[in-house]
Design a protein around this motif. Structure first.
Motif, PDB file in Angstrom:
ATOM      1  N   GLY A 173      13.634 -28.284  15.545  1.00  9.23           N
ATOM      2  CA  GLY A 173      12.207 -28.277  15.279  1.00  9.23           C
ATOM      3  C   GLY A 173      11.731 -29.635  14.788  1.00  9.23           C
ATOM      4  N   PRO A 174      10.403 -29.804  14.596  1.00 12.30           N
ATOM      5  CA  PRO A 174       9.828 -31.102  14.204  1.00 12.30           C
ATOM      6  C   PRO A 174       9.805 -31.329  12.688  1.00 12.30           C
ATOM      7  N   THR A 175      10.845 -30.871  11.991  1.00 17.97           N
ATOM      8  CA  THR A 175      10.873 -30.951  10.532  1.00 17.97           C
ATOM      9  C   THR A 175      10.673 -32.361  10.013  1.00 17.97           C
ATOM     10  N   LYS A 176      11.203 -33.346  10.734  1.00 21.12           N
ATOM     11  CA  LYS A 176      11.118 -34.719  10.264  1.00 21.12           C
ATOM     12  C   LYS A 176       9.672 -35.182  10.087  1.00 21.12           C
ATOM     13  N   PHE A 177       8.741 -34.600  10.800  1.00 23.12           N
ATOM     14  CA  PHE A 177       7.339 -34.998  10.630  1.00 23.12           C
ATOM     15  C   PHE A 177       6.912 -34.802   9.184  1.00 23.12           C
TER      16      PHE A 177
ATOM     17  N   ILE B 194      -1.672 -41.397  17.028  1.00 25.42           N
ATOM     18  CA  ILE B 194      -2.619 -40.875  16.043  1.00 25.42           C
ATOM     19  C   ILE B 194      -1.913 -40.562  14.733  1.00 25.42           C
ATOM     20  N   ASP B 195      -0.872 -39.711  14.793  1.00 26.60           N
ATOM     21  CA  ASP B 195      -0.129 -39.391  13.579  1.00 26.60           C
ATOM     22  C   ASP B 195       1.369 -39.629  13.730  1.00 26.60           C
ATOM     23  N   GLY B 196       1.712 -40.411  14.711  1.00 28.64           N
ATOM     24  CA  GLY B 196       3.105 -40.768  14.951  1.00 28.64           C
ATOM     25  C   GLY B 196       3.219 -41.555  16.244  1.00 28.64           C
ATOM     26  N   VAL B 197       4.444 -41.960  16.566  1.00 33.25           N
ATOM     27  CA  VAL B 197       4.691 -42.750  17.764  1.00 33.25           C
ATOM     28  C   VAL B 197       5.807 -42.081  18.552  1.00 33.25           C
ATOM     29  N   LEU B 198       5.548 -41.762  19.813  1.00 31.14           N
ATOM     30  CA  LEU B 198       6.542 -41.195  20.720  1.00 31.14           C
ATOM     31  C   LEU B 198       7.119 -42.306  21.583  1.00 31.14           C
ATOM     32  N   VAL B 199       8.454 -42.333  21.714  1.00 29.54           N
ATOM     33  CA  VAL B 199       9.134 -43.433  22.390  1.00 29.54           C
ATOM     34  C   VAL B 199      10.185 -42.867  23.343  1.00 29.54           C
TER      35      VAL B 199
ATOM     36  N   ASP C 240      10.504 -39.105  22.673  1.00 29.90           N
ATOM     37  CA  ASP C 240       9.467 -38.405  23.439  1.00 29.90           C
ATOM     38  C   ASP C 240      10.064 -37.233  24.224  1.00 29.90           C
ATOM     39  N   VAL C 241      10.616 -36.283  23.477  1.00 32.09           N
ATOM     40  CA  VAL C 241      11.138 -35.042  24.033  1.00 32.09           C
ATOM     41  C   VAL C 241      10.776 -33.929  23.058  1.00 32.09           C
ATOM     42  N   GLU C 242      10.891 -32.669  23.527  1.00 24.89           N
ATOM     43  CA  GLU C 242      10.704 -31.570  22.591  1.00 24.89           C
ATOM     44  C   GLU C 242      11.763 -31.643  21.489  1.00 24.89           C
ATOM     45  N   PRO C 243      11.409 -31.308  20.250  1.00 21.28           N
ATOM     46  CA  PRO C 243      10.182 -30.650  19.803  1.00 21.28           C
ATOM     47  C   PRO C 243       9.052 -31.603  19.452  1.00 21.28           C
ATOM     48  N   PHE C 244       9.292 -32.930  19.583  1.00 18.86           N
ATOM     49  CA  PHE C 244       8.256 -33.881  19.174  1.00 18.86           C
ATOM     50  C   PHE C 244       7.173 -34.037  20.233  1.00 18.86           C
ATOM     51  N   ALA C 245       7.590 -34.116  21.501  1.00 14.18           N
ATOM     52  CA  ALA C 245       6.597 -34.167  22.572  1.00 14.18           C
ATOM     53  C   ALA C 245       5.790 -32.866  22.562  1.00 14.18           C
ATOM     54  N   GLY C 246       4.487 -32.990  22.595  1.00 15.51           N
ATOM     55  CA  GLY C 246       3.632 -31.807  22.502  1.00 15.51           C
ATOM     56  C   GLY C 246       3.258 -31.446  21.078  1.00 15.51           C
ATOM     57  N   PHE C 247       3.956 -32.043  20.096  1.00 16.85           N
ATOM     58  CA  PHE C 247       3.612 -31.793  18.689  1.00 16.85           C
ATOM     59  C   PHE C 247       3.041 -33.063  18.045  1.00 16.85           C
TER      60      PHE C 247
ATOM     61  N   GLY D 266       4.931 -40.958   2.958  1.00 22.56           N
ATOM     62  CA  GLY D 266       3.924 -41.909   3.394  1.00 22.56           C
ATOM     63  C   GLY D 266       4.361 -42.757   4.571  1.00 22.56           C
ATOM     64  N   ALA D 267       5.355 -42.281   5.307  1.00 22.71           N
ATOM     65  CA  ALA D 267       5.920 -43.076   6.393  1.00 22.71           C
ATOM     66  C   ALA D 267       5.321 -42.687   7.743  1.00 22.71           C
ATOM     67  N   VAL D 268       5.261 -43.654   8.630  1.00 24.05           N
ATOM     68  CA  VAL D 268       4.904 -43.405  10.025  1.00 24.05           C
ATOM     69  C   VAL D 268       6.168 -42.998  10.755  1.00 24.05           C
ATOM     70  N   GLY D 269       6.133 -41.878  11.452  1.00 20.86           N
ATOM     71  CA  GLY D 269       7.301 -41.427  12.189  1.00 20.86           C
ATOM     72  C   GLY D 269       7.369 -42.013  13.584  1.00 20.86           C
ATOM     73  N   VAL D 270       8.581 -42.422  13.984  1.00 16.83           N
ATOM     74  CA  VAL D 270       8.848 -42.837  15.359  1.00 16.83           C
ATOM     75  C   VAL D 270       9.807 -41.804  15.937  1.00 16.83           C
ATOM     76  N   TYR D 271       9.387 -41.125  17.009  1.00 15.43           N
ATOM     77  CA  TYR D 271      10.091 -39.951  17.517  1.00 15.43           C
ATOM     78  C   TYR D 271      10.465 -40.141  18.983  1.00 15.43           C
TER      79      TYR D 271
END
Length: 329
Positions: free
Chosen positions: A260-264, A290-295, A278-285, A271-276
Motif C-alpha cells: 500500500g501507499p503507506t510511505k506517503f 502536486i503532492d509527490g513525484v512519480l518516477v 510510477d507503479v501501483e500502489p503509488f500510480a493512481g494515488f 514534511g518531506a516530498v515523496g519520490v515514488y
C-alpha cells in the motif's frame, strides 16, 4: 623543525640529531576522526605543519612514506603500516604519537569492553616500547595525560576546531525508511544515492537497516543508517524529525505487488516530498507534481528527479505543503 616541536628528553640524542630535516608531514589516521578534526589538524596548521592524511584502513602504497617525512600516528597503527615505519625509521625526520585517550597503559584497559580493549592493545598499547625506542614524540589531548606521561615530555594540543568545521551547514536531508522486506530497494538505491551525494555535497541521507545495510552503504559519505525501531518509537521519531525528500522505490515482485501507499503518510508527517516509483500502489494515488513525484523504475530518472528537487526549494515547499494538507498534517 621537528625537534623544535617534539620535546624529547630520553633516548639517543645522537641518532635524533642525525635525522634529516622535515620534507613533509604524513598523518596516519583510521579515517576521519573527531580527534583529528578537533585537535590534531588544527594544531598542525597553527604550526605551519600542514600535511597529507593517510587512511590506515587502506594498505600502504609505495611512496606514501619516504625519507625526510615527519610521521604523526593518530591513535592507532595497524600492522601493515607499522612494518613500513619500522623499515624506514632511521630515514624519517621524526615520529610522533598522538593520543586523546590513555592508550599506552595496559592496566587501564580492564575497564573497557573486551573487544574494544583488544583493539587498543593490538593497535596502540603494543607499540609503546617501539615508540620509545624510536625516540618518538608524544602529543596528548589533556593535562591529565601530560601528567601521567610526564617522563615522555609530552605536548598538550589545545582543543581548537576550525571555524569552518563549527559553522552551520544547511543541507538537504533525504530519507529512505524501508524495512527488512525492502532489501531489493536498498540494493537498487545504492547507485542512485551515490550519484546524488557525489553531485550535491550539501545532501545527507538516512536509511533504516541492520548491519548488512550499514555494510552496503559504508562506502558512501554523509549516510546515516538508523537501527529499526518499534512502531510507537517510529511515530515519535517521525513526528519530531524533519526531512526534505523521502524516497519510496518499489522493485518488481510478487510481494511488492500487494503493498500500500503507506510511505506517503510517513513522509508527509516529516514534511518531506515523496519520490515514488510510477507503479501501483503509488500510480493512481500520488498526484504527480502536486503532492509527490512519480518516477519510472530507472536509476537515471530517479537521479534526475532527486537533483531537481534538491535544486528547487520553492518546488519542494509547494509539494510538501500539498502533501501535508492531503495527509491532514
Amino acid at each position: 623543525m621537528w625537534r623544535k616541536i617534539l620535546p624529547i628528553s630520553r633516548a639517543k640524542p645522537a641518532s635524533a640529531a642525525d635525522r634529516p630535516q622535515v620534507a613533509r608531514v604524513r598523518v596516519l589516521e583510521q579515517g576521519r576522526t573527531p580527534s583529528g578534526d578537533y585537535l590534531l589538524r588544527p594544531w598542525l596548521a597553527a604550526n605551519a605543519l600542514i600535511g597529507e592524511t593517510l587512511d590506515t584502513r587502506e594498505p600502504p602504497r609505495a611512496g606514501q612514506i619516504a625519507a625526510g617525512d615527519l610521521v604523526v600516528i593518530a591513535r592507532y597503527l595497524p600492522p601493515a603500516w607499522f612494518k613500513v615505519l619500522e623499515a624506514q625509521r632511521e630515514q624519517l625526520a621524526g615520529i610522533v604519537y598522538f593520543m586523546d585517550d590513555d592508550l599506552l597503559d595496559p592496566a587501564v584497559l580492564h575497564d573497557l569492553p573486551k573487544a574494544y580493549s583488544q583493539k587498543i592493545q593490538q593497535l596502540a598499547t603494543a607499540h609503546r616500547d617501539w615508540l620509545k625506542k624510536s625516540d618518538a614524540g608524544l602529543w596528548v589531548s589533556t593535562p591529565a595525560l601530560a601528567r601521567k606521561y610526564a617522563a615522555w615530555s609530552p605536548t598538550v594540543l589545545p582543543m581548537s576546531p576550525p571555524r569552518s568545521l563549527m559553522a552551520p551547514r544547511p543541507g538537504v536531508r533525504i530519507a529512505y525508511h524501508g524495512t527488512g522486506s525492502h532489501w531489493q530497494e536498498i540494493e537498487w538505491l545504492h547507485a542512485v544515492v551515490s550519484r546524488v551525494l557525489d553531485s550535491r555535497p550539501e545532501t545527507h541521507v538516512e536509511l533504516f537497516g541492520d548491519l548488512a545495510v550499514h555494510r552496503a552503504y559504508r562506502d558512501l559519505p554523509r549516510v546515516s543508517v538508523l537501527h529499526p525501531m518499534s512502531w510507537e518509537n517510529y511515530l515519535a521519531y517521525t513526528g519530531a524529525h524533519r526531512c526534505d525528500i523521502g524516497l519510496a522505490p518499489l522493485r518488481p515482485g510478487r510481494f511488492n505487488a500487494a503493498r500500500g501507499p503507506t510511505k506517503f503518510w510517513d513522509y508527509a508527517r516529516m514534511g518531506a516530498v515523496g519520490v515514488y516509483t510510477d507503479v501501483e500502489p503509488f500510480a493512481g494515488f500520488i498526484r504527480n507534481g502536486i503532492d509527490g513525484v512519480l518516477v519510472p523504475d530507472e536509476p537515471a530518472a530517479w537521479i534526475d528527479a532527486i537533483l531537481q528537487l534538491i535544486d528547487n526549494p520553492e518546488r519542494r515547499a509547494d509539494l510538501s505543503r500539498a502533501a501535508g494538507e492531503r495527509a491532514g498534517c
